[in-house]
Motif scaffolding. Structure first.
Motif: not given
Ligand code: ADP
Length: 522
Positions: A454, A456, A459, A482
């Motif tokens: 979602s 969130i 954040s 990452s």
């Molecule tokens: P979600 O609940 O959609 O996963 P997050 O806030 O946890 O939302 O993550 C936001 C975005 O950050 C994700 O949709 C993704 O695009 C990116 N992201 C988070 N962690 C990683 C990771 N380990 N590798 C690549 N992209 C990531």
């Protein structure tokens, strides 16, 4: 009566100046036509005439004294005289040249005069205008800065002193850059170059006052040239528009706020879909379960397990979503509260790692855990720190493929505990590295639709970490790796604070299943 010798007669009569002679201190000898015109008389009328014929008593007295002196000491003298001729006051500049005879005595005076009344008037007018401009310069409601070709200040009015805080004496010979913000020097150079080339001279500049405060000014710059087009000075006129800019910024902030609230509305519209999908799956699984229970034998257990696990997973997914939603809303309205105590952070992270090992193995991720420390008691909210770690691990799983590496490391850096989760997954583009920590942001919408979420999680993670007095950072190369690093202060808190913040966590919920509920649906 002395006569002018004929040799000079021609010269005398054709002089551009008024010319006349005195044969004694109070009587004219000869006068030229210019003199006759000046007095509105005929030449013959004035020849040999007493000066009282054209001057009043007081003037006669003055001229007599003046002439007597020259007859006596024989010294050529220039003086201005004010006389009333034809009911008008005129000022004449008179050059009185004594003529010496063979005995060395002065026998007559030759006077060459010029009516300088109009010239004086012009000068007076010029002086008045200068005074007027000077007072406009001084009292103008705009800042005036006059500088030389090298932008060294040579003049500065009261308003400039008021706006920039420097008195005129303090800035004379200082460079204009004195009142310019460091990063705007090049802009000023450009403006000056433009002005020299005769181009547009208007600009808005970030300026610095004497007390170091910043202000925004609107500048108009012009060159002051002499008659031969030679550049003498540069004049720059400024108006302080800091208040205007502040209002503009406030409007921009309001617009940003509006944009954000639109984003939020959009998010809530989208989230309803997210909420419905797991619910539909729960209900369809329930329906199937119901059907199977009615129509099949009790030993057909494999099916029941599958449907039950689907119900559980989607239930957790929904619960996680709802929990996160509630929490970000609480954070937004400042009612989210941590419940901190003094806990062994190494043990805490280890227990999270242990609880996820089965999942990680099942997902075929190459997971490693390394810690520089065996134990470290720090102030933290164990429930929320677990959420942070679980979220970072579950993201690492979500954005990697089978066989990829995930490394969780704990290090002590200065007075901080650094927990980092590094994966060899898809990575994050540079331009997205900041926005993923913003609420509701997912990087690539189309791509992410394949992965549940979602926007969130991060954040919320960031808010939790910051509420602990810590920081989260990201290091990533798109397509390679990452690495999310959480730094927490290594200190502890006193018993009183612990009691004030304590609460009993809901132990019935399986946190791992909750945080991994998105992944289980892939
Ligand atoms: P979600 O609940 O959609 O996963 P997050 O806030 O946890 O939302 O993550 C936001 C975005 O950050 C994700 O949709 C993704 O695009 C990116 N992201 C988070 N962690 C990683 C990771 N380990 N590798 C690549 N992209 C990531």
């Amino acid at each position: 009566m002395k006569k002018i010798t004929p040799r000079f007669e021609f010269l005398f009569n054709n002089l551009k100046k008024i010319a006349y002679t005195f044969i004694d201190p109070t009587h004219f000898g000869d006068v030229n036509q210019k003199m006759a015109d000046f007095c509105s008389c005929k030449r013959s009328e004035l020849k040999g005439q007493s000066i009282s014929y054209i001057l009043d008593k007081k003037e006669v007295e003055d001229v007599r004294k003046f002439n007597e002196k020259i007859f006596e000491d024989g010294i050529r003298t220039t003086a201005n005289m004010q006389i009333e001729i034809n009911n008008a006051f005129r000022v004449i500049e008179v050059d009185t040249i004594p003529h010496h005879n063979q005995q060395g005595k002065v026998d007559y005076l030759l006077c060459l005069a010029e009516d300088i009344t109009d010239e004086l008037e012009k000068e007076k007018r010029f002086y008045r205008a200068k005074k007027r401009y000077r007072s406009i310069f001084k009292k103008a409601p705009l800042a005036f800065v006059v500088s030389d070709r090298d932008t060294n200040i040579i003049d500065w009015n009261d308003k400039a002193a008021e706006i920039f805080g420097w008195q005129k004496e303090e800035v004379i010979n200082e460079n204009f850059n004195l009142i310019v913000a460091n990063d705007s020097y090049s802009e000023i150079t450009e403006v000056i170059e433009n002005v020299f080339e005769g181009k547009e001279s208007y600009n808005i500049n970030r300026n610095i006052a004497k007390d170091g405060s910043e202000l925004y000014c609107e500048w108009n710059t012009a060159l002051i040239k002499d008659r031969d087009d030679k550049i003498l000075e540069i004049i720059s006129i400024a108006q302080d528009i800091s208040d205007k800019i502040k209002i503009q910024k406030r409007i921009e902030n309001q617009q940003e706020e509006l944009r954000y609230s639109e984003l939020r509305t959009q998010f809530f519209a989208n989230i309803s879909h997210e909420l419905k999908t797991p619910l539909n799956l729960i209900f369809s699984s329930l329906q199937l379960l119901d059907y199977k229970l009615q129509n099949t034998l009790a030993d057909d257990k494999v099916h029941f397990d599958k449907y039950l696990s689907s119900i559980k997973n989607n239930g957790f997914r929904l619960l996680r979503l709802v929990n996160n939603l509630i929490d970000i809303t609480k954070i937004d309205v400042n009612t989210f509260q941590l419940h901190r105590g003094n806990f062994d952070i190494i043990e805490l992270v280890k227990s999270v790692v242990d609880s996820t090992s089965d999942y990680l193995e099942a997902k075929n991720r190459n997971f490693r855990f390394e810690s520089e420390l065996d134990s470290k008691i720090i102030a933290c909210d164990p429930f929320n720190i677990e959420r942070v770690i679980l979220n970072l691990i579950s993201n690492a799983v979500k954005f990697t493929a089978q066989g990829d590496e995930i490394l969780l490391r704990i290090q002590k850096v200065d007075e901080q505990i650094k927990i980092s989760v590094r994966d060899t997954g898809i990575g994050i583009k540079k331009e997205n590295q900041d926005i993923i920590f913003e609420q509701f942001r997912q990087v690539d919408q189309s791509f992410n639709k394949k992965r549940e979420g979602s926007g969130i999680g991060l954040s919320l993670v960031k808010s939790i970490v910051e509420m602990h007095g810590g920081k989260i950072s990201l290091d990533s190369i798109y397509g390679m790796y990452s690495k999310f690093s959480v730094c927490l202060p290594a200190g502890t808190i006193d018993q009183k604070t612990v009691e004030a913040e304590s609460y009993s966590a809901d132990s019935l919920i399986n946190k791992v299943e909750l945080e991994f509920s998105d992944i289980n649906n892939i």
